[in-house]
Design a protein around this motif. Structure first.
Motif, PDB file in Angstrom:
ATOM      1  N   SER A   1      -8.768   8.298 -11.171  1.00 27.31           N
ATOM      2  CA  SER A   1      -7.525   9.283 -11.136  1.00 27.31           C
ATOM      3  C   SER A   1      -7.690  10.400 -10.203  1.00 27.31           C
ATOM      4  CB  SER A   1      -7.246   9.863 -12.706  1.00 27.31           C
ATOM      5  OG  SER A   1      -8.307  10.438 -13.284  1.00 27.31           O
ATOM      6  N   ARG A   2      -8.921  10.927  -9.990  1.00 28.82           N
ATOM      7  CA  ARG A   2      -8.939  12.176  -9.229  1.00 28.82           C
ATOM      8  C   ARG A   2      -8.651  11.973  -7.829  1.00 28.82           C
ATOM      9  NH1 ARG A   2     -15.581  12.938  -8.485  1.00 28.82           N
ATOM     10  NH2 ARG A   2     -14.810  14.612  -7.157  1.00 28.82           N
ATOM     11  N   TYR A   3      -8.485  10.623  -7.270  1.00 29.95           N
ATOM     12  CA  TYR A   3      -8.060  10.310  -5.982  1.00 29.95           C
ATOM     13  C   TYR A   3      -6.576  10.034  -5.744  1.00 29.95           C
ATOM     14  CZ  TYR A   3     -13.152  10.178  -4.951  1.00 29.95           C
ATOM     15  OH  TYR A   3     -14.491  10.701  -5.180  1.00 29.95           O
ATOM     16  N   SER A   4      -5.899   9.973  -6.792  1.00 25.32           N
ATOM     17  CA  SER A   4      -4.372   9.546  -6.799  1.00 25.32           C
ATOM     18  C   SER A   4      -3.702  10.521  -5.924  1.00 25.32           C
ATOM     19  CB  SER A   4      -3.846   9.129  -8.147  1.00 25.32           C
ATOM     20  OG  SER A   4      -4.074  10.405  -9.035  1.00 25.32           O
ATOM     21  N   GLY A   5      -4.142  11.624  -5.818  1.00 24.32           N
ATOM     22  CA  GLY A   5      -3.408  12.775  -4.917  1.00 24.32           C
ATOM     23  C   GLY A   5      -3.383  12.442  -3.391  1.00 24.32           C
ATOM     24  N   GLY A   6      -4.264  11.371  -3.105  1.00 19.15           N
ATOM     25  CA  GLY A   6      -4.006  11.205  -1.856  1.00 19.15           C
ATOM     26  C   GLY A   6      -3.216  10.063  -1.567  1.00 19.15           C
ATOM     27  N   ALA A   7      -2.225   9.798  -2.425  1.00 12.81           N
ATOM     28  CA  ALA A   7      -1.283   8.627  -2.140  1.00 12.81           C
ATOM     29  C   ALA A   7      -0.519   9.041  -1.117  1.00 12.81           C
ATOM     30  CB  ALA A   7      -0.515   8.580  -3.682  1.00 12.81           C
ATOM     31  N   THR A   8       0.207  10.331  -0.918  1.00 14.22           N
ATOM     32  CA  THR A   8       0.932  10.652   0.151  1.00 14.22           C
ATOM     33  C   THR A   8       0.426  10.251   1.648  1.00 14.22           C
ATOM     34  OG1 THR A   8       2.317  11.905  -1.137  1.00 14.22           O
ATOM     35  CG2 THR A   8       2.574  12.181   1.360  1.00 14.22           C
ATOM     36  N   ALA A   9      -0.792  10.621   1.745  1.00  9.98           N
ATOM     37  CA  ALA A   9      -1.665  10.556   3.002  1.00  9.98           C
ATOM     38  C   ALA A   9      -1.807   9.132   3.087  1.00  9.98           C
ATOM     39  CB  ALA A   9      -2.892  11.129   2.671  1.00  9.98           C
ATOM     40  N   LEU A  10      -2.126   8.317   2.239  1.00  7.99           N
ATOM     41  CA  LEU A  10      -2.460   6.981   2.238  1.00  7.99           C
ATOM     42  C   LEU A  10      -1.226   6.062   2.916  1.00  7.99           C
ATOM     43  CD1 LEU A  10      -3.985   4.143   2.137  1.00  7.99           C
ATOM     44  CD2 LEU A  10      -3.447   3.986  -0.212  1.00  7.99           C
ATOM     45  N   ALA A  11      -0.028   6.613   2.367  1.00  4.82           N
ATOM     46  CA  ALA A  11       1.229   5.857   2.730  1.00  4.82           C
ATOM     47  C   ALA A  11       1.440   6.195   4.338  1.00  4.82           C
ATOM     48  CB  ALA A  11       2.293   6.413   1.824  1.00  4.82           C
ATOM     49  N   ILE A  12       1.338   7.571   4.523  1.00  2.43           N
ATOM     50  CA  ILE A  12       1.775   7.879   5.926  1.00  2.43           C
ATOM     51  C   ILE A  12       0.668   7.051   6.989  1.00  2.43           C
ATOM     52  CG2 ILE A  12       1.726   9.832   7.335  1.00  2.43           C
ATOM     53  CD1 ILE A  12       2.241  11.875   5.060  1.00  2.43           C
ATOM     54  N   LEU A  13      -0.633   7.149   6.335  1.00  5.06           N
ATOM     55  CA  LEU A  13      -1.510   6.591   7.525  1.00  5.06           C
ATOM     56  C   LEU A  13      -1.264   5.166   7.523  1.00  5.06           C
ATOM     57  CD1 LEU A  13      -4.126   7.407   8.853  1.00  5.06           C
ATOM     58  CD2 LEU A  13      -5.379   6.545   6.931  1.00  5.06           C
ATOM     59  N   VAL A  14      -0.791   4.218   6.573  1.00  2.00           N
ATOM     60  CA  VAL A  14      -0.454   2.823   6.659  1.00  2.00           C
ATOM     61  C   VAL A  14       0.878   2.563   7.688  1.00  2.00           C
ATOM     62  CG1 VAL A  14      -0.119   0.907   5.312  1.00  2.00           C
ATOM     63  CG2 VAL A  14      -1.880   2.296   4.795  1.00  2.00           C
ATOM     64  N   SER A  15       1.739   3.716   7.459  1.00  2.00           N
ATOM     65  CA  SER A  15       3.117   3.476   7.869  1.00  2.00           C
ATOM     66  C   SER A  15       3.204   2.998   9.206  1.00  2.00           C
ATOM     67  CB  SER A  15       4.121   4.754   7.750  1.00  2.00           C
ATOM     68  OG  SER A  15       3.426   5.582   8.617  1.00  2.00           O
TER      69      SER A  15
ATOM     70  N   LEU B   1       0.699  -1.225   0.086  1.00  3.24           N
ATOM     71  CA  LEU B   1       0.162  -0.040   0.004  1.00  3.24           C
ATOM     72  C   LEU B   1       0.758   1.112  -0.257  1.00  3.24           C
ATOM     73  CD1 LEU B   1      -2.801  -0.827   2.403  1.00  3.24           C
ATOM     74  CD2 LEU B   1      -3.034  -0.456  -0.078  1.00  3.24           C
ATOM     75  N   ILE B   2       2.049   1.019   0.664  1.00  4.19           N
ATOM     76  CA  ILE B   2       2.834   2.421   0.600  1.00  4.19           C
ATOM     77  C   ILE B   2       3.500   2.625  -0.760  1.00  4.19           C
ATOM     78  CG2 ILE B   2       4.841   3.341   1.759  1.00  4.19           C
ATOM     79  CD1 ILE B   2       4.258   1.805   4.365  1.00  4.19           C
ATOM     80  N   VAL B   3       4.355   1.505  -1.156  1.00 11.10           N
ATOM     81  CA  VAL B   3       4.800   1.824  -2.398  1.00 11.10           C
ATOM     82  C   VAL B   3       3.916   2.146  -3.555  1.00 11.10           C
ATOM     83  CG1 VAL B   3       6.534   0.577  -4.177  1.00 11.10           C
ATOM     84  CG2 VAL B   3       6.640   0.497  -1.576  1.00 11.10           C
ATOM     85  N   LEU B   4       2.505   1.449  -3.579  1.00 12.19           N
ATOM     86  CA  LEU B   4       1.668   1.622  -4.706  1.00 12.19           C
ATOM     87  C   LEU B   4       0.663   2.113  -4.530  1.00 12.19           C
ATOM     88  CD1 LEU B   4       2.112  -2.246  -6.114  1.00 12.19           C
ATOM     89  CD2 LEU B   4       3.298  -0.174  -6.947  1.00 12.19           C
ATOM     90  N   ALA B   5       0.877   3.202  -3.619  1.00 12.27           N
ATOM     91  CA  ALA B   5      -0.397   4.018  -2.970  1.00 12.27           C
ATOM     92  C   ALA B   5      -1.118   4.566  -4.055  1.00 12.27           C
ATOM     93  CB  ALA B   5      -0.050   4.866  -1.939  1.00 12.27           C
ATOM     94  N   GLY B   6      -0.168   5.222  -5.109  1.00 13.35           N
ATOM     95  CA  GLY B   6      -1.042   6.222  -6.267  1.00 13.35           C
ATOM     96  C   GLY B   6      -1.538   5.359  -7.152  1.00 13.35           C
ATOM     97  N   PRO B   7      -1.036   4.291  -7.691  1.00 15.55           N
ATOM     98  CA  PRO B   7      -1.518   3.368  -8.609  1.00 15.55           C
ATOM     99  C   PRO B   7      -2.716   2.783  -8.134  1.00 15.55           C
ATOM    100  CG  PRO B   7       0.857   3.310  -8.692  1.00 15.55           C
ATOM    101  CD  PRO B   7       0.569   3.934  -7.759  1.00 15.55           C
ATOM    102  N   ILE B   8      -2.849   2.086  -6.836  1.00 16.45           N
ATOM    103  CA  ILE B   8      -3.929   1.403  -6.152  1.00 16.45           C
ATOM    104  C   ILE B   8      -5.093   2.467  -6.132  1.00 16.45           C
ATOM    105  CG2 ILE B   8      -4.660   0.637  -4.033  1.00 16.45           C
ATOM    106  CD1 ILE B   8      -2.125  -0.712  -3.801  1.00 16.45           C
ATOM    107  N   LEU B   9      -4.985   3.646  -5.823  1.00 15.36           N
ATOM    108  CA  LEU B   9      -6.074   4.785  -5.526  1.00 15.36           C
ATOM    109  C   LEU B   9      -6.551   4.961  -6.851  1.00 15.36           C
ATOM    110  CD1 LEU B   9      -4.710   7.354  -2.820  1.00 15.36           C
ATOM    111  CD2 LEU B   9      -6.598   5.379  -2.706  1.00 15.36           C
ATOM    112  N   ASP B  10      -5.783   4.997  -7.935  1.00 18.31           N
ATOM    113  CA  ASP B  10      -6.100   5.114  -9.362  1.00 18.31           C
ATOM    114  C   ASP B  10      -6.992   4.255  -9.807  1.00 18.31           C
ATOM    115  OD1 ASP B  10      -6.367   6.477 -11.662  1.00 18.31           O
ATOM    116  OD2 ASP B  10      -4.213   6.421 -12.210  1.00 18.31           O
ATOM    117  N   ALA B  11      -6.373   2.914  -9.656  1.00 23.76           N
ATOM    118  CA  ALA B  11      -6.979   1.956 -10.145  1.00 23.76           C
ATOM    119  C   ALA B  11      -8.439   1.729  -9.628  1.00 23.76           C
ATOM    120  CB  ALA B  11      -6.374   0.497 -10.109  1.00 23.76           C
ATOM    121  N   TRP B  12      -8.251   1.955  -8.035  1.00 22.45           N
ATOM    122  CA  TRP B  12      -9.679   1.442  -7.217  1.00 22.45           C
ATOM    123  C   TRP B  12     -10.765   2.786  -7.420  1.00 22.45           C
ATOM    124  CZ3 TRP B  12      -9.469   2.008  -1.276  1.00 22.45           C
ATOM    125  CH2 TRP B  12     -10.830   1.749  -0.631  1.00 22.45           C
ATOM    126  N   LEU B  13     -10.384   3.950  -7.141  1.00 18.39           N
ATOM    127  CA  LEU B  13     -11.229   5.086  -7.039  1.00 18.39           C
ATOM    128  C   LEU B  13     -11.194   5.673  -8.364  1.00 18.39           C
ATOM    129  CD1 LEU B  13     -10.677   6.020  -3.528  1.00 18.39           C
ATOM    130  CD2 LEU B  13     -12.731   4.542  -4.357  1.00 18.39           C
TER     131      LEU B  13
END
Length: 218
Positions: free
Chosen positions: A53-67, A39-51
Protein backbone atom coordinates in the motif's frame (compact mmCIF):
# COMPACT_ATOMS: atom_id res chain seq x y z
CA UNK A 1 11.34 -6.53 -38.28
CA UNK A 2 14.65 -4.94 -39.30
CA UNK A 3 15.75 -7.70 -41.74
CA UNK A 4 12.20 -8.23 -43.03
CA UNK A 5 11.64 -4.56 -43.79
CA UNK A 6 15.14 -4.26 -45.25
CA UNK A 7 14.53 -7.22 -47.58
CA UNK A 8 11.26 -5.78 -48.86
CA UNK A 9 12.91 -2.42 -49.53
CA UNK A 10 15.89 -4.04 -51.25
CA UNK A 11 13.65 -6.15 -53.50
CA UNK A 12 11.21 -3.27 -54.07
CA UNK A 13 8.37 -5.43 -52.79
CA UNK A 14 6.03 -2.54 -52.11
CA UNK A 15 2.89 -4.60 -51.54
CA UNK A 16 4.46 -6.73 -48.82
CA UNK A 17 6.00 -3.67 -47.19
CA UNK A 18 2.57 -2.06 -46.99
CA UNK A 19 1.11 -5.29 -45.66
CA UNK A 20 3.86 -5.48 -43.04
CA UNK A 21 2.96 -2.00 -41.80
CA UNK A 22 -0.81 -2.44 -41.74
CA UNK A 23 -0.96 -6.00 -40.43
CA UNK A 24 2.05 -5.57 -38.17
CA UNK A 25 0.52 -2.51 -36.53
CA UNK A 26 -2.81 -4.32 -36.23
CA UNK A 27 -1.20 -7.21 -34.37
CA UNK A 28 1.29 -5.33 -32.20
CA UNK A 29 -1.42 -2.93 -31.02
CA UNK A 30 -3.58 -5.93 -30.17
CA UNK A 31 -0.74 -7.19 -27.98
CA UNK A 32 0.14 -3.92 -26.24
CA UNK A 33 -3.18 -2.11 -25.85
CA UNK A 34 -4.91 -4.45 -23.37
CA UNK A 35 -1.78 -4.49 -21.20
CA UNK A 36 -1.61 -0.68 -21.27
CA UNK A 37 -5.31 -0.17 -20.58
CA UNK A 38 -5.18 -2.61 -17.67
CA UNK A 39 -2.15 -0.91 -16.13
CA UNK A 40 -3.74 2.52 -16.53
CA UNK A 41 -7.17 1.66 -15.11
CA UNK A 42 -5.90 -0.62 -12.35
CA UNK A 43 -2.64 1.18 -11.62
CA UNK A 44 -3.40 1.77 -7.93
CA UNK A 45 -4.70 -1.71 -7.08
CA UNK A 46 -1.90 -3.38 -9.06
CA UNK A 47 0.81 -1.39 -7.27
CA UNK A 48 -0.88 -2.11 -3.95
CA UNK A 49 -1.08 -5.84 -4.66
CA UNK A 50 2.43 -6.05 -6.13
CA UNK A 51 4.51 -3.76 -3.91
CA UNK A 52 2.28 -2.88 -0.98
CA UNK A 53 0.00 0.00 0.00
CA UNK A 54 2.88 2.41 0.54
CA UNK A 55 3.47 2.44 -3.24
CA UNK A 56 -0.12 2.93 -4.38
CA UNK A 57 0.50 6.69 -4.47
CA UNK A 58 2.49 6.11 -7.65
CA UNK A 59 -0.65 5.10 -9.57
CA UNK A 60 -0.97 8.37 -11.47
CA UNK A 61 2.69 8.33 -12.45
CA UNK A 62 2.39 4.74 -13.66
CA UNK A 63 -0.72 5.54 -15.72
CA UNK A 64 1.00 8.53 -17.35
CA UNK A 65 4.17 6.57 -18.02
CA UNK A 66 2.28 3.74 -19.70
CA UNK A 67 -0.06 5.99 -21.69
CA UNK A 68 2.17 6.69 -24.68
CA UNK A 69 2.44 2.97 -25.41
CA UNK A 70 -1.18 3.10 -26.53
CA UNK A 71 0.28 4.74 -29.64
CA UNK A 72 3.78 3.32 -29.73
CA UNK A 73 2.51 -0.25 -29.62
CA UNK A 74 2.02 0.07 -33.38
CA UNK A 75 4.72 -1.44 -35.57
CA UNK A 76 4.77 1.48 -38.03
CA UNK A 77 6.40 3.84 -35.49
CA UNK A 78 8.89 1.43 -33.93
CA UNK A 79 12.62 2.11 -34.38
CA UNK A 80 13.07 -1.46 -35.67
CA UNK A 81 10.77 -0.92 -38.63
CA UNK A 82 12.00 2.58 -39.40
CA UNK A 83 15.65 1.51 -39.27
CA UNK A 84 14.80 -1.46 -41.46
CA UNK A 85 13.44 0.80 -44.21
CA UNK A 86 16.57 2.95 -44.16
CA UNK A 87 15.54 5.78 -41.82
CA UNK A 88 18.07 5.20 -39.05
CA UNK A 89 19.46 8.74 -39.25
CA UNK A 90 16.03 10.34 -39.05
CA UNK A 91 15.03 8.12 -36.14
CA UNK A 92 18.24 8.98 -34.28
CA UNK A 93 17.60 12.70 -34.67
CA UNK A 94 14.06 12.39 -33.40
CA UNK A 95 15.11 10.25 -30.44
CA UNK A 96 17.80 12.77 -29.51
CA UNK A 97 15.16 15.51 -29.47
CA UNK A 98 12.88 13.30 -27.38
CA UNK A 99 15.69 12.58 -24.91
CA UNK A 100 16.55 16.28 -24.58
CA UNK A 101 12.90 17.21 -24.04
CA UNK A 102 12.55 14.37 -21.54
CA UNK A 103 15.48 15.66 -19.50
CA UNK A 104 14.34 19.29 -19.60
CA UNK A 105 10.74 18.52 -18.67
CA UNK A 106 11.68 16.08 -15.94
CA UNK A 107 14.04 18.56 -14.30
CA UNK A 108 11.52 21.38 -14.48
CA UNK A 109 8.39 19.45 -13.47
CA UNK A 110 9.70 17.17 -10.73
CA UNK A 111 10.12 19.88 -8.05
CA UNK A 112 6.47 20.89 -8.48
CA UNK A 113 4.79 17.59 -9.29
CA UNK A 114 6.99 15.02 -7.63
CA UNK A 115 6.81 11.52 -9.09
CA UNK A 116 4.44 12.62 -11.85
CA UNK A 117 7.09 15.04 -13.15
CA UNK A 118 9.43 12.51 -14.78
CA UNK A 119 6.41 10.48 -15.94
CA UNK A 120 5.09 13.49 -17.86
CA UNK A 121 8.63 14.30 -18.95
CA UNK A 122 8.85 10.85 -20.54
CA UNK A 123 5.37 10.50 -22.04
CA UNK A 124 4.86 14.01 -23.46
CA UNK A 125 7.91 14.12 -25.77
CA UNK A 126 7.03 10.71 -27.17
CA UNK A 127 3.44 11.81 -27.79
CA UNK A 128 4.67 14.91 -29.60
CA UNK A 129 7.09 12.84 -31.69
CA UNK A 130 4.45 10.28 -32.66
CA UNK A 131 3.01 12.17 -35.69
CA UNK A 132 6.51 12.68 -37.08
CA UNK A 133 7.43 9.00 -36.74
CA UNK A 134 4.05 7.97 -38.15
CA UNK A 135 4.56 10.20 -41.19
CA UNK A 136 8.01 8.68 -41.76
CA UNK A 137 6.66 5.15 -41.50
CA UNK A 138 3.75 5.75 -43.86
CA UNK A 139 5.92 7.57 -46.38
CA UNK A 140 8.56 4.83 -46.41
CA UNK A 141 6.05 1.98 -46.66
CA UNK A 142 3.52 3.49 -49.02
CA UNK A 143 0.71 2.49 -46.65
CA UNK A 144 -2.16 4.95 -46.33
CA UNK A 145 -3.39 6.54 -43.14
CA UNK A 146 -6.91 5.38 -43.97
CA UNK A 147 -5.88 1.73 -44.29
CA UNK A 148 -4.00 1.91 -41.00
CA UNK A 149 -6.95 3.55 -39.26
CA UNK A 150 -9.49 1.02 -40.59
CA UNK A 151 -7.47 -2.15 -40.10
CA UNK A 152 -5.37 -1.40 -37.01
CA UNK A 153 -6.65 1.57 -35.05
CA UNK A 154 -10.43 1.24 -35.25
CA UNK A 155 -10.76 -2.35 -33.99
CA UNK A 156 -8.09 -2.03 -31.31
CA UNK A 157 -9.15 1.30 -29.86
CA UNK A 158 -12.81 0.27 -29.89
CA UNK A 159 -11.96 -2.83 -27.88
CA UNK A 160 -9.72 -0.70 -25.65
CA UNK A 161 -12.66 1.54 -24.74
CA UNK A 162 -14.82 -1.50 -23.94
CA UNK A 163 -12.06 -3.04 -21.84
CA UNK A 164 -11.58 0.21 -19.91
CA UNK A 165 -15.31 0.38 -19.17
CA UNK A 166 -15.35 -3.22 -17.94
CA UNK A 167 -12.29 -2.72 -15.74
CA UNK A 168 -13.74 0.46 -14.25
CA UNK A 169 -16.97 -1.37 -13.48
CA UNK A 170 -15.03 -4.25 -11.95
CA UNK A 171 -12.92 -1.87 -9.90
CA UNK A 172 -16.07 -0.24 -8.53
CA UNK A 173 -17.90 -3.48 -7.78
CA UNK A 174 -15.15 -5.82 -6.58
CA UNK A 175 -13.00 -5.73 -3.41
CA UNK A 176 -9.78 -4.22 -4.73
CA UNK A 177 -7.99 -4.83 -1.43
CA UNK A 178 -7.69 -8.53 -2.25
CA UNK A 179 -4.69 -9.50 -4.34
CA UNK A 180 -6.39 -12.46 -6.00
CA UNK A 181 -9.29 -10.27 -7.13
CA UNK A 182 -6.99 -7.59 -8.55
CA UNK A 183 -4.84 -10.09 -10.43
CA UNK A 184 -7.89 -12.01 -11.63
CA UNK A 185 -9.55 -8.87 -12.97
CA UNK A 186 -6.34 -7.70 -14.63
CA UNK A 187 -5.52 -11.06 -16.22
CA UNK A 188 -9.14 -11.72 -17.15
CA UNK A 189 -9.44 -8.38 -18.91
CA UNK A 190 -6.32 -8.92 -20.97
CA UNK A 191 -7.25 -12.48 -21.92
CA UNK A 192 -10.81 -11.43 -22.77
CA UNK A 193 -9.48 -8.71 -25.09
CA UNK A 194 -7.26 -11.19 -26.90
CA UNK A 195 -10.09 -13.69 -27.10
CA UNK A 196 -12.51 -11.18 -28.61
CA UNK A 197 -9.84 -9.91 -31.00
CA UNK A 198 -9.13 -13.46 -32.14
CA UNK A 199 -12.76 -14.47 -32.45
CA UNK A 200 -14.37 -11.32 -33.85
CA UNK A 201 -11.67 -9.12 -35.38
CA UNK A 202 -9.31 -11.55 -37.10
CA UNK A 203 -10.52 -13.04 -40.34
CA UNK A 204 -10.33 -16.84 -40.94
CA UNK A 205 -6.97 -16.56 -42.69
CA UNK A 206 -5.49 -14.64 -39.77
CA UNK A 207 -6.88 -17.11 -37.24
CA UNK A 208 -5.31 -19.94 -39.22
CA UNK A 209 -1.99 -18.07 -39.11
CA UNK A 210 -2.22 -17.72 -35.32
CA UNK A 211 -3.03 -21.41 -34.89
CA UNK A 212 -0.16 -22.37 -37.16
CA UNK A 213 2.30 -20.21 -35.23
CA UNK A 214 1.15 -21.63 -31.88
CA UNK A 215 1.35 -25.20 -33.19
CA UNK A 216 4.87 -24.73 -34.53
CA UNK A 217 5.98 -23.07 -31.30
CA UNK A 218 4.48 -25.88 -29.25
Amino acid sequence: VVPTASRYVATEDESRLRELVVRGTRYTLAFFIPLCVTLIVLAGPILDAWLGSRYSGGATALAILVSYWLLYGGLVVTPGFLVGVGLAREVARIMLCVAAANLALSLSLTPELGLEGPAIGTALPFLLAFPILLRLGLRASGASLGALARSAWAPNYTLAALLAAILLAGRAALPMDQTAVVLGLAAGGVLAYWGVFYGLILDPEERALVRGLLTRRA
